[in-house]
Design an enzyme around this catalytic site. Structure first.
Site, mmCIF file in Angstrom:
data_model
loop_
_atom_site.group_PDB
_atom_site.id
_atom_site.type_symbol
_atom_site.label_atom_id
_atom_site.label_comp_id
_atom_site.label_asym_id
_atom_site.label_seq_id
_atom_site.Cartn_x
_atom_site.Cartn_y
_atom_site.Cartn_z
ATOM 1 N N HIS A 73 -6.823 -5.977 -1.343
ATOM 2 C CA HIS A 73 -5.668 -5.135 -1.083
ATOM 3 C C HIS A 73 -4.650 -5.929 -0.277
ATOM 4 O O HIS A 73 -5.003 -6.566 0.716
ATOM 5 C CB HIS A 73 -6.140 -3.910 -0.290
ATOM 6 C CG HIS A 73 -5.181 -2.785 -0.218
ATOM 7 N ND1 HIS A 73 -4.703 -2.132 -1.320
ATOM 8 C CD2 HIS A 73 -4.603 -2.173 0.857
ATOM 9 C CE1 HIS A 73 -3.888 -1.158 -0.945
ATOM 10 N NE2 HIS A 73 -3.811 -1.167 0.372
ATOM 11 N N ASP A 121 -8.203 -3.341 -7.330
ATOM 12 C CA ASP A 121 -7.904 -2.808 -6.002
ATOM 13 C C ASP A 121 -8.601 -1.463 -5.815
ATOM 14 O O ASP A 121 -8.529 -0.588 -6.677
ATOM 15 C CB ASP A 121 -6.387 -2.641 -5.868
ATOM 16 C CG ASP A 121 -5.937 -2.350 -4.444
ATOM 17 O OD1 ASP A 121 -6.606 -1.578 -3.742
ATOM 18 O OD2 ASP A 121 -4.891 -2.896 -4.042
ATOM 19 N N SER A 159 0.835 -1.187 0.000
ATOM 20 C CA SER A 159 0.000 0.000 0.000
ATOM 21 C C SER A 159 0.883 1.255 0.000
ATOM 22 O O SER A 159 1.740 1.416 -0.876
ATOM 23 C CB SER A 159 -0.967 -0.064 1.185
ATOM 24 O OG SER A 159 -2.011 0.848 1.064
#
Length: 553
Positions: free
Chosen positions: A488, A459, A235
């Site tokens: 994710h 995503d 991320s």
């Protein structure tokens, strides 16, 4: 990148001496373009790294209240608050590790981890070894697993913007405004939050940047006795990794970036959040389709349109009178956004909703309402949000015109209503930020070993185009796409097509000759009957523990 709360709305053994020639190595940062770091910062990180290499890390058993069991060990790495002043004020970065489980011959060094955010803690990473997560058995034979709290996070000079009990208190205002008065009220809350950050953490704010966190990682690398860094970033951690590779290309050994932030300078961070609104709506629709397909279990509607109507009905009910006195529309969004984020949330979110629809109001309250007695947890949530805000506000110059914010978000909300206004209010403090805002660096590197990029196609938090863009900017990188999937944090999912390539890369450095497209991991299976579940991702073979998941923005 976890957003459990938002502002006024809904709511991460020193093994030898430093390699000879470190201080004489070409400073990659000096190769940056017009917006790259200045010479004092280049020299500052070299001085701090050399100092850390001499000092090492004094590894000890972790403090009892950190929740990190033996044989995990903890320590500290000292870094400059301001890299332009390496002999000035310092802060301590908390680190932990668990030694590699293989033979001496199998060991390849340390693997450093960042779960995202910004604001997420990586300190739970070594628990992937103690909990025997099967996805990481092979890598743990070769690497010490090393986690850390980035600057401002957790145990590393933590920052704060508001009293934690006030931060979690519910219900908050509905993030979707009905009037100009509603917008004005949210703008006031955002400005007050920015003021609170300045008041409570003002000294730290100018230095809460991604480049500084990347410099901290290089100092950690040196303290670990590693000539080059092995890194896994998820991320926001992918942006941190991209910045590190740009600043220190000759210090990269192996790097995996998973669920990628688009590093384009004009995307950081205002446009990135607008892009999230579109992607979240797409994945919200995917989940609604799945709920409709399993209407025989959940009884929430057998088409997406019916499920959406049921959602609006729930929002309206909570707006008219907060459920249990504490769950309003903002709290609902904070809970339901878990479904677009992670496939592992599909079942528990749907079951909790279905239980409520069947008359069990307490199921929803128990799942969503804040625990005001959990002062430690509430402080951690507030700290995570403070770091998220501080880093994104410091990394880039944000629009200061409310007209622009209003126009952009009003237009987006028309087609992508699920998260747009909630996201806007969460980021609005950056419009009135009281500290220096930087210009994002130009991410890109030509002189790096192959970097492995892993991304699901749908995503919500980090749209797919980000992986494509980072791939373009990192010479020799390889992109693995999980097709028709949207969870994710792909490297923590069971998908042999991806898992075997991650292992091969970490153990040998080898990547495929071309980019790879993998079939999706298994879609969640609806249970035979409804029973409200806690939103717990478990520690078994498929899902990492919740605290190890990427922090949701």
């Amino acid at each position: 990148m976890i957003r459990n709360a938002t502002l006024g709305s809904a709511a991460t053994l020193i093994t030898g001496t430093l390699a000879a020639g470190l201080l004489l190595a070409p400073p990659a940062a000096a190769a940056q373009t017009d917006n790259g770091p200045k010479l004092p910062e280049v020299l500052g990180v070299q001085i701090a790294a050399a100092r850390a290499a001499r000092t090492g890390i004094d590894w000890k058993d972790c403090p009892a209240d950190w929740g990190l069991e033996k044989p995990i060990q903890c320590g500290w790495v000292k870094v400059p608050l301001d890299y332009a002043k390496p002999y000035g004020k310092t802060i301590d970065i908390a680190v932990d590790r668990i030694g590699s489980t293989g033979t001496k011959q199998e060991r390849q060094g340390a693997l450093v981890y960042n779960p995202g955010g910004p604001g997420g803690s990586g300190m739970r990473f070594p628990r992937r070894v103690t909990t025997k997560s099967p996805l990481w058995v092979n890598a743990s034979k070769a690497y010490d697993f090393v986690g850390f709290d980035p600057r401002g996070v957790g145990h590393s000079a933590p920052i704060s913007c508001i009293d934690p009990q006030e931060f979690v208190k519910a219900p908050k205002a509905d993030p979707v405004p009905d009037s100009e008065a509603d917008k004005l009220a949210q703008r006031k809350l955002a400005a007050e939050y920015a003021d609170g950050c300045k008041e409570r953490s003002g000294e730290m704010l100018p230095h809460m940047t991604t480049p500084n966190s990347a410099r901290d990682m290089d100092v950690i690398r040196a303290a670990l006795g590693e000539a080059r860094l092995n890194f896994l970033g998820v991320s926001y951690g992918t942006y941190l990794g991209g910045v590190y590779a740009s600043l220190f290309p000759t210090h990269v050994r192996r790097m995996i970036v998973d669920s990628v932030v688009d590093p384009s300078q004009d995307n950081i961070w205002y446009e990135a959040n607008l892009g999230q609104d579109v992607a979240f709506q797409m994945r919200w629709n995917d989940w609604q389709d799945w709920v409709a397909k399993n209407d025989g279990v959940f009884h929430l509607g057998d088409t997406r349109a019916k499920v959406e109507a049921k959602w609006q009905e729930l929002r309206n009910k909570a707006k008219a009178q907060p459920i249990g006195g504490v769950v309003g529309p903002a709290e609902l969004i904070g809970f339901f956004q878990g479904a677009p984020y992670y496939d592992s949330s599909w079942v528990p979110v749907a079951q909790t909703w279905a239980a409520f629809a069947a008359g069990d109001e307490q199921a929803l309250v128990d799942a969503i309402a804040p625990d005001m007695t959990d002062t430690k947890g509430n402080a951690a949530s507030e700290n995570s949000n403070a770091v998220y805000t501080a880093v994104e506000c410091a990394d880039a110059k944000w629009p200061t015109s409310w007209t622009k914010w209003d126009r952009d978000n009003t237009k987006l909300h028309e087609q992508y209503p699920f998260l747009t206004w909630s996201n806007a209010w969460m980021n609005l403090p950056c419009a009135t930020w009281k500290a220096k805002q930087s210009t994002p660096i130009a991410v890109g590197a030509k002189r790096v070993p192959p970097i492995l990029i892993v991304q699901s196609e749908r995503d919500a938090a980090t749209p797919y185009k980000g992986a494509v863009e980072l791939h373009r900017r990192l010479a020799g990188s390889r992109l693995i796409t999980e097709q028709n999937a949207g969870s994710h944090g792909v490297t923590s999912l069971q998908n042999p097509c991806i898992n075997t390539r991650v292992d091969t890369y970490l153990l040998t450095g080898k990547v495929d000759a071309q980019d790879v497209t993998c079939a999706p991991h298994a879609t969640p299976v609806a249970p035979a009957k409804v029973a409200a579940l806690s939103l717990d991702h478990g520690t078994g073979s498929e899902w990492p523990a919740r605290e190890e998941l990427p922090a949701v923005r």
